[in-house]
Design a protein around this motif. Structure first.
Motif, PDB file in Angstrom:
ATOM      1  N   GLU A 153      66.970  51.807  17.725  1.00  0.00           N
ATOM      2  CA  GLU A 153      66.071  52.699  18.463  1.00  0.00           C
ATOM      3  C   GLU A 153      65.109  53.374  17.494  1.00  0.00           C
ATOM      4  N   ALA A 157      71.740  47.958  10.165  1.00  0.00           N
ATOM      5  CA  ALA A 157      71.673  47.057  11.320  1.00  0.00           C
ATOM      6  C   ALA A 157      71.882  45.611  10.890  1.00  0.00           C
ATOM      7  N   ASN A 175      64.811  43.523  16.302  1.00  0.00           N
ATOM      8  CA  ASN A 175      65.453  43.492  17.624  1.00  0.00           C
ATOM      9  C   ASN A 175      65.161  42.185  18.353  1.00  0.00           C
ATOM     10  N   ASN A 176      63.895  41.717  18.270  1.00  0.00           N
ATOM     11  CA  ASN A 176      63.538  40.447  18.910  1.00  0.00           C
ATOM     12  C   ASN A 176      64.249  39.272  18.256  1.00  0.00           C
ATOM     13  N   ARG A 189      73.665  45.682  24.801  1.00  0.00           N
ATOM     14  CA  ARG A 189      73.270  46.003  23.448  1.00  0.00           C
ATOM     15  C   ARG A 189      73.754  47.383  23.033  1.00  0.00           C
ATOM     16  N   GLU A 190      74.042  47.488  21.753  1.00  0.00           N
ATOM     17  CA  GLU A 190      74.458  48.778  21.201  1.00  0.00           C
ATOM     18  C   GLU A 190      73.229  49.438  20.585  1.00  0.00           C
ATOM     19  N   ASN A 191      72.902  50.649  21.038  1.00  0.00           N
ATOM     20  CA  ASN A 191      71.756  51.364  20.503  1.00  0.00           C
ATOM     21  C   ASN A 191      72.133  52.055  19.201  1.00  0.00           C
ATOM     22  N   TYR A 242      61.365  47.042  12.703  1.00  0.00           N
ATOM     23  CA  TYR A 242      62.439  47.336  13.648  1.00  0.00           C
ATOM     24  C   TYR A 242      62.280  46.497  14.915  1.00  0.00           C
ATOM     25  N   THR A 243      61.046  46.445  15.449  1.00  0.00           N
ATOM     26  CA  THR A 243      60.805  45.670  16.675  1.00  0.00           C
ATOM     27  C   THR A 243      61.050  44.185  16.430  1.00  0.00           C
ATOM     28  N   ASN A 265      70.920  47.056  18.408  1.00  0.00           N
ATOM     29  CA  ASN A 265      69.522  47.323  18.734  1.00  0.00           C
ATOM     30  C   ASN A 265      69.101  48.625  18.046  1.00  0.00           C
ATOM     31  N   GLY A 311      67.909  39.026  19.304  1.00  0.00           N
ATOM     32  CA  GLY A 311      68.035  38.475  20.659  1.00  0.00           C
ATOM     33  C   GLY A 311      67.862  36.965  20.676  1.00  0.00           C
TER      34      GLY A 311
END
Length: 603
Positions: A356, A342, A371-372, A2-4, A367-368, A354, A375
């Protein structure tokens, strides 16, 4: 891997119109809508109050005018009573009291009496006329005695005596007394009979004249309101319309049509706008008193106040919005930009992104969740793509399986029909044609067939149907050479040819013709099946077109057309498909449009 993503990596020149600018626009829209709603409500309430005030003032003016006019008329009636009870006049009208005094002495006494009453009794009385039946003389307070009146004048005074009611108010009296040259024509006349007090018989006519000046002076106003007085027959007795206030020339006539009841008040529409009209009827005189004011003039001050409020509120909105934008830009837009950036990366296919963060508020939750979600999308994308391919292949197999049994049923029906008619020779030809037909149709289990093989398939099918219909039709095939090796879906044209024969040719008694063509135009190929059969009703054509454009399941009535149209769209895309044109009694033309492919490939 993943790219932060952190805040230092965000492009500061990135524009998010969907958040910052839209929030500004929405904020202004909401504020403006609320303002106009408030302004409209305020304007309506204030306008209603203003109009009620105007109505109250008009009602008061009408009441005062009625009272003042009634007072004048009461004075006229009092004057008439004085004359009625005058001893000198009673001596002239009552035979039992009549003296032997010569008329040349009595006439001056009566005139003097009338003049004295005009001078001392009522200031508004301009003149008094007394007509006596006993000598057919007219005594006037201003022009003396008129003797030897003609029959027309005597009859006029007699008619005035026998009218119903205690008295009559009229503005037409002066027009009939036209032999008095210098008297003012703008007069209202109070008319009543003179009675002999001893026996109650009518002895003459009494007319008390007063100038309209008094009425005009009563209803005259320095404001923008207009007034009218109407008699019992609806005629205009007096009118006062302010000059230079925008009133039309025929305003009195238009408003007169609106005051039909005994009394009323409210807002009424007239040709040049709305007017506040208040009117009432005097129970004493029977006259109607009207007061009218243009509605727009009552709202001039309100309109100015509304404009001031609008300007001040807009200035306040600009200041408030500016402060709001400054605060929102620092607190919210920066976080939104991070999320939008993003999402843009995901749109380009970068599912390794991803965000941060250390946020604990709503943005941290977003944000969380983002990210989920990324995925899960990455894991499900491959599975979903594979499922779509399998679903499409299964749907194509299912659609094609619907056609084969349908055609086989028709084949066996034709064979049964030939056996029953003992046409064995034709049956032999039919069996051979059916054999050739299925050799091409089965196509070794492939879903696609070359145009050349399809042409042989169609020719075998036409031979089968010509046997059934005793050569009642002919069929012509015309295909471009450049498409002859092109692969197309199996069973694409045969159902259309079957429809042309069964629904277009069979109901027609005369010999018919069918033409099947395949033409390439640029990067598209047009296959047409056209017959000169009975055609289709316009109503049914519209149903077919609507059905083909819808996403409904296949109908038994349009099975072949719906099946072919859906197969084409599944193979080639939504821009391709099938069209139908037909004219009742002239035939039907069905056209299939697919893309041109040089290589003989399957889909």
């Amino acid at each position: 891997m993943r790219e932060n993503l952190n805040s230092s990596q965000i492009n500061t020149n990135f524009k998010i119109f969907a958040t910052e600018k839209k929030i500004i626009v929405y904020f202004f829209l909401i504020v403006i809508v609320i303002f106009f709603m408030f302004n409209s409500l305020f304007y309506r309430l204030y306008a209603s109050n203003i109009r009620q005030i105007v109505i109250q003032e008009s009602r008061s003016n009408v009441k005062k005018t009625v009272e003042y006019t009634d007072m004048i008329v009461e004075g006229m009636e009092y004057t008439a009573d004085v004359i009625q009870n005058n001893q000198l006049i009673q001596q002239q009208v009552d035979p039992s009291q009549r003296s032997s005094t010569p008329s040349y002495r009595i006439n001056p006494d009566i005139i003097s009496t009338l003049q004295s009453i005009v001078t001392n009794s009522v200031k508004s009385a301009a003149s008094i006329d007394l007509y006596l039946n006993v000598n057919n003389k007219l005594y006037t307070s201003d022009y003396g005695v008129f003797s030897y009146l003609n029959a027309e004048k005597r009859d006029y005074f007699y008619k005035l005596q026998i009218q119903d009611g205690r008295f009559v108010l009229t503005n037409k009296y002066r027009q009939n007394i036209n032999f008095i040259k210098d008297r003012n024509y703008e007069q209202i006349t109070f008319v009543r009979p003179i009675y002999v007090l001893s026996n109650g018989t009518r002895a003459g006519t009494l007319a008390v004249n007063f100038d309209k000046y008094y009425l005009n002076n009563i209803i005259k106003s320095d404001s923008e309101a207009g007034s009218m007085i109407l008699d019992g027959e609806g005629n205009i007795v007096a009118s006062s319309v302010p000059e230079g206030k925008g009133y039309p020339q025929n305003i009195e006539k238009e408003i007169k049509k609106l005051v039909t009841a005994e009394k009323g008040e409210g807002l009424q529409k007239v040709s040049n706008g709305e007017y506040i009209i208040v009117y009432d009827t005097s129970q004493y005189t029977g006259w109607k008193f009207v007061n009218f004011v243009p509605a727009n003039t009552t709202m001039k001050q309100m309109a100015q106040l509304r404009d001031y409020i609008l300007v001040l509120f807009l200035i306040m909105n600009v200041i408030t919005a500016s402060l709001f934008i400054v605060l929102m830009s620092g607190k919210i837009y920066r976080k939104l930009k991070k999320l939008i950036y993003a999402m843009k990366e995901v749109e380009t296919g970068n599912f390794g992104i991803n965000i941060e963060h250390h946020e604990k508020d709503e943005f941290g939750y977003m944000y969380t969740s983002f990210n989920n979600m990324v995925g899960r999308i990455k894991n499900l994308f491959g599975e979903l793509y594979e499922q779509k391919l399998l679903q499409k292949d299964a749907e194509l197999k299912l659609l094609q399986s619907k056609i084969n049994p349908h055609f086989i049923y028709n084949i066996f029906d034709n064979m049964n029909w030939l056996i029953q008619l003992e046409r064995y020779q034709e049956l032999e030809v039919l069996v051979g044609s059916v054999s050739d037909y299925f050799k091409k149709s089965l196509n070794a289990g492939r879903d696609f067939i070359s145009v050349a093989d399809m042409l042989e398939q169609l020719k075998s099918y036409v031979l089968i149907q010509r046997i059934r219909f005793s050569n009642r039709f002919t069929c012509e095939f015309d295909f471009d050479d450049e498409i002859i090796d092109m692969n197309i879906p199996n069973f694409m044209l045969q159902p259309l040819l079957e429809n042309a024969i069964c629904h277009g040719i069979e109901p027609k008694a005369e010999e018919s013709h069918i033409q099947v063509k395949g033409v390439r135009i640029e990067d598209r190929v047009f296959f047409t099946v056209e017959d000169d059969g009975v055609g289709i009703d316009p109503e049914n054509i519209q149903k077919i077109i609507a059905f083909l454009e819808s996403t409904e399941a296949e109908s038994d009535n349009y099975f072949a057309l719906a099946n072919i149209n859906k197969r084409i769209k599944l193979y080639y895309g939504a821009e391709y498909g099938l069209t139908v044109r037909s004219t009742r009694g002239a035939g039907t033309k069905v056209t299939i449009i697919i893309p041109f492919k040089k290589i003989t490939e399957n889909y």
